[in-house]
Design a protein around this motif. Sequence first.
Motif, PDB file in Angstrom:
ATOM      1  N   TRP A 139     -21.323  34.980  36.696  1.00 31.99           N
ATOM      2  CA  TRP A 139     -20.995  36.107  37.562  1.00 31.99           C
ATOM      3  C   TRP A 139     -21.832  37.332  37.265  1.00 31.99           C
ATOM      4  O   TRP A 139     -21.858  38.279  38.059  1.00 31.99           O
ATOM      5  CB  TRP A 139     -19.515  36.460  37.445  1.00 31.99           C
ATOM      6  CG  TRP A 139     -18.626  35.534  38.219  1.00 31.99           C
ATOM      7  CD1 TRP A 139     -17.828  34.542  37.726  1.00 31.99           C
ATOM      8  CD2 TRP A 139     -18.474  35.505  39.638  1.00 31.99           C
ATOM      9  NE1 TRP A 139     -17.184  33.893  38.742  1.00 31.99           N
ATOM     10  CE2 TRP A 139     -17.562  34.459  39.935  1.00 31.99           C
ATOM     11  CE3 TRP A 139     -19.016  36.237  40.682  1.00 31.99           C
ATOM     12  CZ2 TRP A 139     -17.176  34.145  41.236  1.00 31.99           C
ATOM     13  CZ3 TRP A 139     -18.638  35.941  41.979  1.00 31.99           C
ATOM     14  CH2 TRP A 139     -17.732  34.900  42.254  1.00 31.99           C
ATOM     15  N   GLY A 141     -24.554  39.845  37.400  1.00 30.18           N
ATOM     16  CA  GLY A 141     -25.534  40.112  38.437  1.00 30.18           C
ATOM     17  C   GLY A 141     -25.025  39.859  39.848  1.00 30.18           C
ATOM     18  O   GLY A 141     -25.721  40.161  40.818  1.00 30.18           O
ATOM     19  N   ARG A 142     -23.816  39.316  39.966  1.00 31.91           N
ATOM     20  CA  ARG A 142     -23.260  39.041  41.295  1.00 31.91           C
ATOM     21  C   ARG A 142     -22.382  40.213  41.748  1.00 31.91           C
ATOM     22  O   ARG A 142     -21.760  40.900  40.934  1.00 31.91           O
ATOM     23  CB  ARG A 142     -22.442  37.749  41.272  1.00 31.91           C
ATOM     24  CG  ARG A 142     -23.218  36.531  40.810  1.00 31.91           C
ATOM     25  CD  ARG A 142     -24.317  36.172  41.798  1.00 31.91           C
ATOM     26  NE  ARG A 142     -23.788  35.592  43.028  1.00 31.91           N
ATOM     27  CZ  ARG A 142     -23.658  34.280  43.210  1.00 31.91           C
ATOM     28  NH1 ARG A 142     -24.003  33.417  42.265  1.00 31.91           N
ATOM     29  NH2 ARG A 142     -23.186  33.814  44.361  1.00 31.91           N
ATOM     30  N   PRO A 143     -22.271  40.434  43.048  1.00 38.34           N
ATOM     31  CA  PRO A 143     -21.477  41.556  43.564  1.00 38.34           C
ATOM     32  C   PRO A 143     -19.988  41.413  43.233  1.00 38.34           C
ATOM     33  O   PRO A 143     -19.433  40.303  43.249  1.00 38.34           O
ATOM     34  CB  PRO A 143     -21.708  41.496  45.073  1.00 38.34           C
ATOM     35  CG  PRO A 143     -22.984  40.727  45.240  1.00 38.34           C
ATOM     36  CD  PRO A 143     -22.997  39.729  44.122  1.00 38.34           C
ATOM     37  N   GLU A 195     -17.976  39.599  45.886  1.00 37.11           N
ATOM     38  CA  GLU A 195     -17.952  38.136  45.842  1.00 37.11           C
ATOM     39  C   GLU A 195     -16.891  37.636  44.872  1.00 37.11           C
ATOM     40  O   GLU A 195     -16.197  36.649  45.143  1.00 37.11           O
ATOM     41  CB  GLU A 195     -19.325  37.592  45.442  1.00 37.11           C
ATOM     42  CG  GLU A 195     -20.385  37.676  46.526  1.00 37.11           C
ATOM     43  CD  GLU A 195     -21.654  36.944  46.128  1.00 37.11           C
ATOM     44  OE1 GLU A 195     -21.601  36.128  45.172  1.00 37.11           O
ATOM     45  OE2 GLU A 195     -22.692  37.202  46.760  1.00 37.11           O
ATOM     46  N   LEU A 196     -16.767  38.319  43.727  1.00 34.18           N
ATOM     47  CA  LEU A 196     -15.756  37.936  42.742  1.00 34.18           C
ATOM     48  C   LEU A 196     -14.362  38.087  43.333  1.00 34.18           C
ATOM     49  O   LEU A 196     -13.507  37.215  43.148  1.00 34.18           O
ATOM     50  CB  LEU A 196     -15.900  38.796  41.482  1.00 34.18           C
ATOM     51  CG  LEU A 196     -14.857  38.574  40.377  1.00 34.18           C
ATOM     52  CD1 LEU A 196     -14.949  37.161  39.824  1.00 34.18           C
ATOM     53  CD2 LEU A 196     -15.032  39.606  39.258  1.00 34.18           C
ATOM     54  N   VAL A 253     -22.130  45.545  40.946  1.00 37.21           N
ATOM     55  CA  VAL A 253     -22.330  44.163  40.517  1.00 37.21           C
ATOM     56  C   VAL A 253     -21.781  44.005  39.110  1.00 37.21           C
ATOM     57  O   VAL A 253     -21.639  44.976  38.361  1.00 37.21           O
ATOM     58  CB  VAL A 253     -23.823  43.760  40.549  1.00 37.21           C
ATOM     59  CG1 VAL A 253     -24.382  43.855  41.956  1.00 37.21           C
ATOM     60  CG2 VAL A 253     -24.625  44.629  39.583  1.00 37.21           C
ATOM     61  N   PRO A 266     -19.896  30.926  39.933  1.00 36.17           N
ATOM     62  CA  PRO A 266     -19.864  31.226  41.361  1.00 36.17           C
ATOM     63  C   PRO A 266     -20.708  30.248  42.168  1.00 36.17           C
ATOM     64  O   PRO A 266     -21.680  29.674  41.656  1.00 36.17           O
ATOM     65  CB  PRO A 266     -20.440  32.645  41.434  1.00 36.17           C
ATOM     66  CG  PRO A 266     -21.308  32.756  40.211  1.00 36.17           C
ATOM     67  CD  PRO A 266     -20.615  31.946  39.157  1.00 36.17           C
ATOM     68  N   GLU A 313     -23.434  29.063  44.764  1.00 32.65           N
ATOM     69  CA  GLU A 313     -24.741  29.629  45.110  1.00 32.65           C
ATOM     70  C   GLU A 313     -24.734  30.102  46.549  1.00 32.65           C
ATOM     71  O   GLU A 313     -24.188  29.450  47.442  1.00 32.65           O
ATOM     72  CB  GLU A 313     -25.849  28.593  44.914  1.00 32.65           C
ATOM     73  CG  GLU A 313     -26.067  28.196  43.466  1.00 32.65           C
ATOM     74  CD  GLU A 313     -26.516  29.382  42.618  1.00 32.65           C
ATOM     75  OE1 GLU A 313     -27.252  30.261  43.143  1.00 32.65           O
ATOM     76  OE2 GLU A 313     -26.128  29.456  41.433  1.00 32.65           O
ATOM     77  N   SER A 314     -25.305  31.286  46.785  1.00 30.61           N
ATOM     78  CA  SER A 314     -25.400  31.823  48.136  1.00 30.61           C
ATOM     79  C   SER A 314     -26.491  31.090  48.903  1.00 30.61           C
ATOM     80  O   SER A 314     -27.509  30.679  48.346  1.00 30.61           O
ATOM     81  CB  SER A 314     -25.727  33.328  48.093  1.00 30.61           C
ATOM     82  OG  SER A 314     -24.745  34.036  47.380  1.00 30.61           O
TER      83      SER A 314
END
Length: 221
Positions: free
Chosen positions: A157, A159-161, A164-165, A190, A217, A219-220
């Motif tokens: 997680w 570096g992820r927004p 999104e979490l 993030v 998470p 993958e986008s």
Amino acid sequence: MHVVVMGCGRVGASLAKSLERLGNQVAVIDKDGQAFRRLGNDFHGQQVVGNGFDRQVLVAAGVERAGALAAVSSGDNSNIITARVARETFGVQHVVARIYDPKRAAVYERLGIPTVATVPWATDRFLRMLVPEGSATAWRDPSGTVAVLPLPVHEGWVGRPIAELQEATGCRVAFIMRFGTGVLPQPSSVVQADDEIYVAALSGTITEVTAAAAQAPEESH
């Protein structure tokens, strides 16, 4: 400070003795004179027999000069009436009522009467001792419906927004402890390495929330 304690059960007696040890003047009210035995011989405060919501009884206990009042009898109605009389009639600054019914606790919190909801509080204390570290709540609302808890997350997680979490776990990020400082997340925030993330979640969903956060998470695309 002069403090009035209404109710001399186990909680009331323990509270009164602790307040006195801290240097406060304490008056204890109970409708059963035998209850004062719980205070022991070392207690030097005032003992007043009567109903705590009776104004004359409160005056006898020194409510007019009190800086605080705790209503901790075994009756929700008696506790809340006493607390309201102390606050609204005598202007006692610090008032708290012990409440067993969590729904009532939520109502009186909205009316400005701080409460200790015994059942949710005891439940949370047991959870802190029974559930794995990380699942214990840091705070729970008086009705026991919403909990705030620290949420360990998978390293993926980072570096992820935050958005999104929240979507993946079904909770709301309340705040983040980052380098020892509390941070309120923004829409663009993030997750950073070593963040301590605190989330708000509905009671009954905490297991699912923590399990989802422990997974990497998706993958986008």
